[in-house]
Design a protein around this motif. Structure first.
Motif, PDB file in Angstrom:
ATOM      1  N   PHE A   1       0.809  -1.219   0.000  1.00 35.51           N
ATOM      2  CA  PHE A   1       0.000   0.000   0.000  1.00 35.51           C
ATOM      3  C   PHE A   1       0.842   1.268   0.000  1.00 35.51           C
ATOM      4  O   PHE A   1       0.548   2.235  -0.706  1.00 35.51           O
ATOM      5  N   LEU A   2       1.891   1.287   0.788  1.00 28.37           N
ATOM      6  CA  LEU A   2       2.674   2.515   0.935  1.00 28.37           C
ATOM      7  C   LEU A   2       3.464   2.866  -0.324  1.00 28.37           C
ATOM      8  O   LEU A   2       4.000   3.968  -0.423  1.00 28.37           O
ATOM      9  N   ALA A   3       3.525   1.931  -1.273  1.00 25.07           N
ATOM     10  CA  ALA A   3       4.186   2.215  -2.550  1.00 25.07           C
ATOM     11  C   ALA A   3       3.187   2.546  -3.648  1.00 25.07           C
ATOM     12  O   ALA A   3       3.581   2.878  -4.772  1.00 25.07           O
ATOM     13  N   PHE A   4       1.897   2.479  -3.326  1.00 26.91           N
ATOM     14  CA  PHE A   4       0.868   2.721  -4.339  1.00 26.91           C
ATOM     15  C   PHE A   4       0.696   4.218  -4.581  1.00 26.91           C
ATOM     16  O   PHE A   4       0.538   4.997  -3.644  1.00 26.91           O
ATOM     17  N   ASP A   5       0.727   4.591  -5.831  1.00 30.71           N
ATOM     18  CA  ASP A   5       0.569   5.994  -6.227  1.00 30.71           C
ATOM     19  C   ASP A   5      -0.668   6.102  -7.112  1.00 30.71           C
ATOM     20  O   ASP A   5      -0.650   5.697  -8.276  1.00 30.71           O
ATOM     21  N   SER A   6      -1.748   6.631  -6.565  1.00 28.24           N
ATOM     22  CA  SER A   6      -3.003   6.721  -7.317  1.00 28.24           C
ATOM     23  C   SER A   6      -2.900   7.660  -8.512  1.00 28.24           C
ATOM     24  O   SER A   6      -3.705   7.589  -9.441  1.00 28.24           O
ATOM     25  N   ASN A   7      -1.895   8.544  -8.485  1.00 27.50           N
ATOM     26  CA  ASN A   7      -1.704   9.467  -9.607  1.00 27.50           C
ATOM     27  C   ASN A   7      -0.863   8.865 -10.725  1.00 27.50           C
ATOM     28  O   ASN A   7      -0.704   9.482 -11.781  1.00 27.50           O
ATOM     29  N   ASN A   8      -0.324   7.683 -10.462  1.00 30.01           N
ATOM     30  CA  ASN A   8       0.486   6.992 -11.454  1.00 30.01           C
ATOM     31  C   ASN A   8      -0.422   6.095 -12.278  1.00 30.01           C
ATOM     32  O   ASN A   8      -0.997   5.135 -11.766  1.00 30.01           O
ATOM     33  N   LYS A   9      -0.568   6.385 -13.550  1.00 28.60           N
ATOM     34  CA  LYS A   9      -1.490   5.639 -14.406  1.00 28.60           C
ATOM     35  C   LYS A   9      -1.134   4.163 -14.444  1.00 28.60           C
ATOM     36  O   LYS A   9      -2.018   3.296 -14.422  1.00 28.60           O
ATOM     37  N   ALA A  10       0.164   3.869 -14.467  1.00 30.00           N
ATOM     38  CA  ALA A  10       0.588   2.471 -14.512  1.00 30.00           C
ATOM     39  C   ALA A  10       0.156   1.733 -13.241  1.00 30.00           C
ATOM     40  O   ALA A  10      -0.305   0.593 -13.299  1.00 30.00           O
ATOM     41  N   HIS A  11       0.283   2.396 -12.089  1.00 34.54           N
ATOM     42  CA  HIS A  11      -0.149   1.788 -10.827  1.00 34.54           C
ATOM     43  C   HIS A  11      -1.665   1.583 -10.835  1.00 34.54           C
ATOM     44  O   HIS A  11      -2.166   0.538 -10.408  1.00 34.54           O
ATOM     45  N   ALA A  12      -2.382   2.586 -11.291  1.00 38.49           N
ATOM     46  CA  ALA A  12      -3.838   2.515 -11.276  1.00 38.49           C
ATOM     47  C   ALA A  12      -4.365   1.390 -12.163  1.00 38.49           C
ATOM     48  O   ALA A  12      -5.416   0.808 -11.878  1.00 38.49           O
TER      49      ALA A  12
ATOM     50  N   MET B   1      -2.661  -1.444 -12.812  1.00 42.65           N
ATOM     51  CA  MET B   1      -2.193  -2.759 -12.382  1.00 42.65           C
ATOM     52  C   MET B   1      -3.298  -3.483 -11.619  1.00 42.65           C
ATOM     53  O   MET B   1      -4.099  -2.872 -10.923  1.00 42.65           O
ATOM     54  N   ASN B   2      -3.311  -4.826 -11.751  1.00 41.26           N
ATOM     55  CA  ASN B   2      -4.302  -5.571 -10.990  1.00 41.26           C
ATOM     56  C   ASN B   2      -3.875  -5.707  -9.537  1.00 41.26           C
ATOM     57  O   ASN B   2      -2.807  -5.258  -9.135  1.00 41.26           O
ATOM     58  N   ARG B   3      -4.721  -6.325  -8.743  1.00 43.68           N
ATOM     59  CA  ARG B   3      -4.469  -6.425  -7.313  1.00 43.68           C
ATOM     60  C   ARG B   3      -3.350  -7.417  -6.983  1.00 43.68           C
ATOM     61  O   ARG B   3      -3.042  -7.625  -5.826  1.00 43.68           O
ATOM     62  N   GLN B   4      -2.765  -8.042  -7.986  1.00 38.21           N
ATOM     63  CA  GLN B   4      -1.618  -8.906  -7.719  1.00 38.21           C
ATOM     64  C   GLN B   4      -0.449  -8.082  -7.210  1.00 38.21           C
ATOM     65  O   GLN B   4       0.297  -8.503  -6.327  1.00 38.21           O
ATOM     66  N   GLN B   5      -0.247  -6.902  -7.774  1.00 34.95           N
ATOM     67  CA  GLN B   5       0.862  -6.035  -7.374  1.00 34.95           C
ATOM     68  C   GLN B   5       0.475  -5.139  -6.199  1.00 34.95           C
ATOM     69  O   GLN B   5       1.223  -5.016  -5.235  1.00 34.95           O
ATOM     70  N   PHE B   6      -0.692  -4.522  -6.278  1.00 36.01           N
ATOM     71  CA  PHE B   6      -1.143  -3.621  -5.217  1.00 36.01           C
ATOM     72  C   PHE B   6      -2.493  -4.121  -4.699  1.00 36.01           C
ATOM     73  O   PHE B   6      -3.552  -3.737  -5.195  1.00 36.01           O
ATOM     74  N   MET B   7      -2.432  -4.985  -3.685  1.00 38.51           N
ATOM     75  CA  MET B   7      -3.656  -5.590  -3.161  1.00 38.51           C
ATOM     76  C   MET B   7      -4.435  -4.635  -2.276  1.00 38.51           C
ATOM     77  O   MET B   7      -5.598  -4.859  -1.983  1.00 38.51           O
ATOM     78  N   VAL B   8      -3.772  -3.595  -1.806  1.00 37.83           N
ATOM     79  CA  VAL B   8      -4.414  -2.605  -0.943  1.00 37.83           C
ATOM     80  C   VAL B   8      -4.132  -1.227  -1.525  1.00 37.83           C
ATOM     81  O   VAL B   8      -2.972  -0.860  -1.722  1.00 37.83           O
ATOM     82  N   THR B   9      -5.188  -0.468  -1.801  1.00 39.87           N
ATOM     83  CA  THR B   9      -4.990   0.815  -2.480  1.00 39.87           C
ATOM     84  C   THR B   9      -5.590   2.001  -1.731  1.00 39.87           C
ATOM     85  O   THR B   9      -5.581   3.111  -2.240  1.00 39.87           O
ATOM     86  N   SER B  10      -6.117   1.772  -0.539  1.00 39.77           N
ATOM     87  CA  SER B  10      -6.655   2.888   0.244  1.00 39.77           C
ATOM     88  C   SER B  10      -6.198   2.756   1.694  1.00 39.77           C
ATOM     89  O   SER B  10      -5.914   1.648   2.174  1.00 39.77           O
ATOM     90  N   LEU B  11      -6.160   3.883   2.384  1.00 38.35           N
ATOM     91  CA  LEU B  11      -5.722   3.870   3.774  1.00 38.35           C
ATOM     92  C   LEU B  11      -6.675   3.056   4.645  1.00 38.35           C
ATOM     93  O   LEU B  11      -6.246   2.341   5.555  1.00 38.35           O
ATOM     94  N   ALA B  12      -7.962   3.139   4.349  1.00 33.05           N
ATOM     95  CA  ALA B  12      -8.941   2.371   5.131  1.00 33.05           C
ATOM     96  C   ALA B  12      -8.690   0.869   4.981  1.00 33.05           C
ATOM     97  O   ALA B  12      -8.753   0.114   5.964  1.00 33.05           O
ATOM     98  N   GLU B  13      -8.415   0.430   3.759  1.00 37.16           N
ATOM     99  CA  GLU B  13      -8.103  -0.984   3.523  1.00 37.16           C
ATOM    100  C   GLU B  13      -6.838  -1.391   4.272  1.00 37.16           C
ATOM    101  O   GLU B  13      -6.761  -2.479   4.855  1.00 37.16           O
ATOM    102  N   TYR B  14      -5.862  -0.513   4.221  1.00 33.52           N
ATOM    103  CA  TYR B  14      -4.582  -0.804   4.870  1.00 33.52           C
ATOM    104  C   TYR B  14      -4.769  -0.939   6.381  1.00 33.52           C
ATOM    105  O   TYR B  14      -4.281  -1.899   6.994  1.00 33.52           O
ATOM    106  N   GLU B  15      -5.487   0.000   6.975  1.00 31.54           N
ATOM    107  CA  GLU B  15      -5.723  -0.061   8.416  1.00 31.54           C
ATOM    108  C   GLU B  15      -6.495  -1.312   8.802  1.00 31.54           C
ATOM    109  O   GLU B  15      -6.258  -1.900   9.876  1.00 31.54           O
TER     110      GLU B  15
END
Length: 291
Positions: free
Chosen positions: A38-49, A51-65
């Motif tokens: 989660f802490l490496a996820f950049d919502s402003n990065n089109k490539a990150h946005a 990507m499927n959940r294999q790379q970034f399984m958590v994309t919000s602070l609420a999910e992370y908490e």
């Protein structure tokens, strides 16, 4: 709730073992999902946005908490995401979101780490070339063995007592002593005895490629890693591990070629951390003996 400590790297340097060893301690809570990233996820990065959940399984602070919801109030909370060591996004977000947390990085011999990463790519079908043909200074799996800049970036932002850099060789050769040191670092009973009989996530060459590719396909199913109970994931992992035979030792000529690329960085890391890394500056013969 947020983590009290994070294992930030490196790739192919025992992060899976650290996740399980920390999780054995009754005073430590580890997220059920390893590598939420989660802490490496950049919502402003089109490539990150995209990507499927294999790379970034958590994309919000609420999910992370929510990953830490099951922790007892008396437990130290941790997670493992080796991508953080290489991510400038993670570095800045850690400072913003978990500024008081502790960070642990396990560093592996750069040549051995790169070869293990290459083998993983080979198993997944992402790589088909020989080691010497595949090696490129611009490839991520090659650059992931360069530690000096990443270490200094963390040292510039976090206090000395928040950072702990350890060696993969110590994790392999004397895991109990190393875990006692890490338990002390995060503030739990360092005398707790960890069961280190099983080696998690070993490298190697699949005996039956069809089985390996089938299990890899399961991991890519959206949400499966997050919602499958840990004991089932562990059983599947052990089936996968039993299907692996030791990989061939990297030829001495190729080791020499790769070591030449990493040598300056090794010397920098040695100076920065005040560690004896002379063993990293040696090549191994086909019988795994340093020369």
């Amino acid at each position: 709730m947020l983590p009290d400590f994070v294992v930030i790297g490196a790739f192919k340097a025992g992060s899976t073992s650290l996740h399980h060893y920390f999780g054995q301690h009754p005073s430590v809570f580890m997220t059920k999902v390893k590598e939420p990233n989660f802490l490496a996820f950049d919502s402003n990065n089109k490539a990150h946005a995209e990507m499927n959940r294999q790379q970034f399984m958590v994309t919000s602070l609420a999910e992370y908490e929510s990953l830490f919801d099951d922790a007892r109030v008396d437990q130290i909370k941790g997670e493992v995401s080796p991508y953080y060591l290489y991510s400038s996004v993670a570095l800045q977000r850690m400072k913003e979101i978990i500024p008081a947390s502790k960070m642990i990085a396990c560093l592996r011999n750069p040549v051995g780490r790169a070869y293990s990463h290459y083998q993983m790519r080979l198993r997944s079908g992402k790589e088909t070339k020989s080691p010497e043909e595949a090696f490129s200074e611009d490839a991520f799996w090659v650059k992931a063995s360069l530690y000096a800049d990443a270490i200094q970036s963390y040292q510039k932002i976090f206090d000395h007592d928040q950072l702990k850099f350890v060696l993969f060789d110590d994790l392999i050769n004397d895991p109990q002593t190393l875990m006692s040191e890490l338990f002390s670092f995060i503030g739990v009973d360092p005398t707790f005895q960890v069961n280190t009989d099983y080696r998690f996530n070993p490298g190697g060459t699949p005996k039956f490629p069809w089985l390996h590719h089938g299990m890899s396909a399961l991991k890519r199913i959206p949400g499966l890693r997050r919602y499958t109970p840990p004991f089932i994931r562990n059983r599947l992992a052990r089936i996968r591990d039993k299907n692996l035979a030791p990989a061939e030792v990297l030829s001495m000529d190729v080791q020499q070629q790769w070591l030449k690329f990493y040598q300056d960085d090794i010397l920098r890391v040695q100076d920065i951390l005040h560690l004896d890394l002379s063993g990293w500056l040696k090549i191994k013969n086909p019988k795994n003996q340093a020369i």
